[in-house]
Every structure is written in structure tokens, then in C-alpha cells.
Enzyme design. Structure first.
Site, PDB file in Angstrom:
ATOM      1  N   GLY A   1      -9.004   4.130   7.387  1.00 50.67           N
ATOM      2  CA  GLY A   1      -8.868   5.444   7.473  1.00 50.67           C
ATOM      3  C   GLY A   1      -7.252   5.914   7.653  1.00 50.67           C
TER       4      GLY A   1
ATOM      5  N   ASP B   1      -6.177  -6.647   4.542  1.00 49.97           N
ATOM      6  CA  ASP B   1      -5.802  -5.351   4.649  1.00 49.97           C
ATOM      7  C   ASP B   1      -5.823  -4.466   5.908  1.00 49.97           C
ATOM      8  OD1 ASP B   1      -4.861  -2.769   3.907  1.00 49.97           O
ATOM      9  OD2 ASP B   1      -6.635  -2.214   2.823  1.00 49.97           O
ATOM     10  N   GLY B   2      -4.767  -4.252   6.307  1.00 47.19           N
ATOM     11  CA  GLY B   2      -4.632  -3.535   7.842  1.00 47.19           C
ATOM     12  C   GLY B   2      -3.845  -4.374   8.818  1.00 47.19           C
ATOM     13  N   GLY B   3      -2.643  -3.606   9.209  1.00 48.74           N
ATOM     14  CA  GLY B   3      -1.871  -4.188  10.131  1.00 48.74           C
ATOM     15  C   GLY B   3      -1.211  -5.614   9.828  1.00 48.74           C
TER      16      GLY B   3
ATOM     17  N   GLY C   1      -0.589   1.923   9.444  1.00 50.71           N
ATOM     18  CA  GLY C   1       0.080   1.766  10.563  1.00 50.71           C
ATOM     19  C   GLY C   1      -0.730   1.379  11.911  1.00 50.71           C
TER      20      GLY C   1
ATOM     21  N   HIS D   1      -8.449   0.833  -3.990  1.00 50.53           N
ATOM     22  CA  HIS D   1      -9.370   0.560  -2.759  1.00 50.53           C
ATOM     23  C   HIS D   1     -10.113   1.985  -2.398  1.00 50.53           C
ATOM     24  CE1 HIS D   1      -9.540  -0.379   1.974  1.00 50.53           C
ATOM     25  NE2 HIS D   1     -10.981  -0.306   1.310  1.00 50.53           N
TER      26      HIS D   1
ATOM     27  N   MET E   1     -12.370   4.217  -0.833  1.00 45.95           N
ATOM     28  CA  MET E   1     -12.994   4.585   0.715  1.00 45.95           C
ATOM     29  C   MET E   1     -13.794   5.945   0.480  1.00 45.95           C
ATOM     30  SD  MET E   1      -9.924   2.906   3.057  1.00 45.95           S
ATOM     31  CE  MET E   1      -8.950   2.916   1.735  1.00 45.95           C
TER      32      MET E   1
ATOM     33  N   MET F   1      -9.128   8.009  -0.255  1.00 44.05           N
ATOM     34  CA  MET F   1     -10.033   8.277   0.854  1.00 44.05           C
ATOM     35  C   MET F   1     -10.651   9.665   0.707  1.00 44.05           C
ATOM     36  SD  MET F   1      -7.646   6.992   4.150  1.00 44.05           S
ATOM     37  CE  MET F   1      -7.195   5.380   4.229  1.00 44.05           C
TER      38      MET F   1
ATOM     39  N   SER G   1       0.694  -1.197   0.111  1.00 43.32           N
ATOM     40  CA  SER G   1      -0.094  -0.002  -0.102  1.00 43.32           C
ATOM     41  C   SER G   1       0.940   1.081   0.005  1.00 43.32           C
ATOM     42  CB  SER G   1      -0.806  -0.029   1.173  1.00 43.32           C
ATOM     43  OG  SER G   1      -1.435   1.222   1.419  1.00 43.32           O
TER      44      SER G   1
ATOM     45  N   MET H   1     -11.130  -6.139   5.871  1.00 43.67           N
ATOM     46  CA  MET H   1     -10.389  -5.022   6.542  1.00 43.67           C
ATOM     47  C   MET H   1     -10.007  -5.642   7.828  1.00 43.67           C
ATOM     48  SD  MET H   1     -10.059  -2.474   4.309  1.00 43.67           S
ATOM     49  CE  MET H   1      -9.117  -1.557   5.687  1.00 43.67           C
TER      50      MET H   1
ATOM     51  N   ASP I   1      -4.907   3.410  -1.963  1.00 45.63           N
ATOM     52  CA  ASP I   1      -5.964   3.959  -0.890  1.00 45.63           C
ATOM     53  C   ASP I   1      -6.541   5.148  -1.183  1.00 45.63           C
ATOM     54  OD1 ASP I   1      -6.169   1.620   0.904  1.00 45.63           O
ATOM     55  OD2 ASP I   1      -4.111   1.916   1.540  1.00 45.63           O
TER      56      ASP I   1
ATOM     57  N   HIS J   1      -1.250  -1.404  -4.295  1.00 44.07           N
ATOM     58  CA  HIS J   1      -2.656  -1.141  -3.543  1.00 44.07           C
ATOM     59  C   HIS J   1      -2.519   0.293  -3.240  1.00 44.07           C
ATOM     60  CE1 HIS J   1      -5.967  -2.284  -0.779  1.00 44.07           C
ATOM     61  NE2 HIS J   1      -5.677  -1.250  -0.089  1.00 44.07           N
TER      62      HIS J   1
HETATM   63  C1  DX5 Z   1      -6.305   1.446   5.824  1.00 43.62           C
HETATM   64  C2  DX5 Z   1      -5.799   1.077   4.437  1.00 43.62           C
HETATM   65  C3  DX5 Z   1      -4.785   0.176   4.190  1.00 43.62           C
HETATM   66  C4  DX5 Z   1      -3.319   0.794   4.828  1.00 43.62           C
HETATM   67  C5  DX5 Z   1      -2.664  -0.470   5.275  1.00 43.62           C
HETATM   68  O1  DX5 Z   1      -7.299   2.243   5.805  1.00 43.62           O
HETATM   69  O2  DX5 Z   1      -6.930   0.438   3.460  1.00 43.62           O
HETATM   70  O3  DX5 Z   1      -4.610  -0.287   2.925  1.00 43.62           O
HETATM   71  O4  DX5 Z   1      -2.788   1.584   4.107  1.00 43.62           O
HETATM   72  O5  DX5 Z   1      -1.455  -0.003   5.831  1.00 43.62           O
HETATM   73  P1  DX5 Z   1      -0.705  -0.849   7.131  1.00 43.62           P
HETATM   74  O6  DX5 Z   1      -0.061  -1.924   6.323  1.00 43.62           O
HETATM   75  O7  DX5 Z   1       0.181  -0.073   7.409  1.00 43.62           O
HETATM   76  O8  DX5 Z   1      -1.814  -1.329   8.157  1.00 43.62           O
HETATM   77 ZN    ZN Z   2      -6.475  -0.362   1.787  1.00 45.95          ZN
END
Ligand code: DX5
Ligand code: ZN
Length: 217
Positions: A143, A176-178, A146, A65, A67, A36, A7, A138, A34, A32
Site C-alpha cells: 500500500g 518487496d518492502g522495506g 517507505g 506488481h 495490487m 494500486m 520501485s 511481501m 506498483d 518495479h
Molecule cells: C509496497 C510496494 C513496494 C514499495 C517498496 O506496497 O509494493 O514495491 O514501493 O518501497 P520501499 O522499498 O520504500 O519499501
Molecule cells: Zn511492489
């Protein structure tokens, strides 16, 4: 082995082009992106112009992605900008008519994905599995990059993997996420086929090694 989709959310935005080219050369399967809008999620990132710019510098699939509170309105524009996969959230206002939204993505010749927030049940997908190409679980509340992986999402990934395999459809299961070097193997074992990672790859000293480890190759 899974695919890895770094991402670019955590990238240094003054060096976006170099970063994407580095990720491409270092073994990213997808990029990827993001998007937003500051309404559906608190942050504002980038939009169609960024996708259009990245399209010129990489041939890797752009995994977009969205959002956005009104994703339906922007699907054609993201398709034209060069997105390969467009993923929308059923929790957003315009996705009340989710079947219409994913059908529109496919009508634009793109792969259609649905992203589920941590609190959203897989039931939202039950009657549209034959109209989608990707399920995005997710594992943080969207949002920000990290954030920490929510452990209860492992069960949701397993359940989604079981349902997709029962249906025998060619649907990617993206998480996706963490995602980190520590938890990636468990996420792959749960059945994920694509792992998104921002912080763990983009901020790593060795992004190529981090991507190999997360993908399990
Ligand atoms: C969160 C995003 C993710 C994010 C992932 O809202 O959709 O794609 O960038 O980042 P990490 O891997 O740092 O959680
Ligand atoms: Zn994402």
C-alpha cells in the site's frame, strides 16, 4: 548476488521519465511498477498508460506488481501496454481462481508472478509452482513505500527458497518492502534472487551505489 528492481513508487511523479532513465543507466536490472487501485490497497497510483509510457523509454524488463481487487480483468491490457512480468495477489477477489489468472498471464506471453501478503502462507502456491515464473514475498503490508521490513519474513523467504530449489524450477524469488542497505545481505542469504527497493534507491544520494550494495555486487 541478486537482481535489483527499483520501485518507482517513491519517485517524484513530475519527473518519472528522467527517474526511470536514471535508474536504467545506473544499473537497475528490472523496473518495479506498483499498480494500486485504492480498493485492494488504500492507495491509488497509476495504470496501463504509465506502463505504456515507460515502455518507450527503457528496454529493461518492466516488473508490474498488480495490487488490484480484479487483476484478471486487466491482464491483457497490462500485457499490451508492455509489461514483461505481471504479478498478482491471491488475496484479491478475482484471484480465487489463481491458476486461471497466472495461466492467462503466460498465455499473453508474459512471465507470471504471485505476490504473497505477509500473513499469507506459501501453501497457496503448492499446486501452481509449475505455472509461475516468480514468487514475490511481501515484507511489508502492501500500500505504501517507505515502511519497515517485517523480520518474520526472513523465515518465509528461506522456506520459499528451499521449496523452489527442491522442485528444481526456474522461479525467481523476489522480496518487496522495506529493503535497505542494512538488511539486504540477510535477505540475499535467505535466498532472495530479486530485491525490490523504493525508498533505499530512489531517494538515495547515490542510487547506483545503493543498487550495487543491495544487489551485493
Ligand atoms: C509496497 C510496494 C513496494 C514499495 C517498496 O506496497 O509494493 O514495491 O514501493 O518501497 P520501499 O522499498 O520504500 O519499501
Ligand atoms: Zn511492489
Amino acid at each position: 548476488m541478486a537482481k535489483i528492481a527499483p520501485s518507482i513508487l517513491t519517485a517524484d511523479f513530475t519527473r518519472m521519465g528522467e527517474t526511470v532513465q536514471m535508474l536504467d543507466a545506473a544499473g537497475a536490472d528490472w523496473i518495479h511498477c506498483d499498480v494500486m487501485d485504492g480498493v485492494f490497497v488504500p492507495s491509488i497510483t497509476f495504470g496501463q498508460p504509465m506502463i505504456k509510457a515507460l515502455r518507450k523509454i527503457t528496454n529493461k524488463p518492466l516488473d508490474v506488481h498488480l495490487m488490484l481487487s480484479d487483476s484478471l480483468r486487466y491482464i491483457e491490457e497490462f500485457a499490451e501496454a508492455g509489461a514483461d512480468i505481471i504479478t498478482v495477489h491471491p488475496e484479491s477477489v478475482s484471484s480465487v481462481h489463481l491458476h486461471r489468472v497466472v495461466s492467462k498471464i503466460r498465455a499473453c506471453g508474459k512471465k507470471a508472478g504471485v505476490a504473497l501478503n505477509p500473513a499469507t502462507s506459501l501453501d497457496a502456491l503448492e499446486y501452481i509452482y509449475d505455472t509461475i515464473d516468480l514468487v514475490l514475498v511481501m515484507s511489508v503490508n502492501p500500500g505504501y513505500g517507505g515502511q519497515a521490513f517485517i523480520p518474520a519474513m526472513l523465515g518465509k523467504i528461506e522456506k520459499a527458497a528451499r521449496r523452489i530449489s527442491q522442485l528444481n524450477l526456474a522461479i525467481e524469488l523476489e522480496v518487496d518492502g522495506g529493503v535497505s542497505l542494512k538488511n539486504a545481505a540477510g535477505i540475499r542469504d535467505a535466498g532472495a534472487t530479486v530485491l525490490v527497493a523504493g525508498h533505499a534507491v530512489v531517494d538515495a544520494e547515490d542510487p547506483s551505489g545503493a543498487m550495487r550494495a543491495i544487489a551485493g555486487r
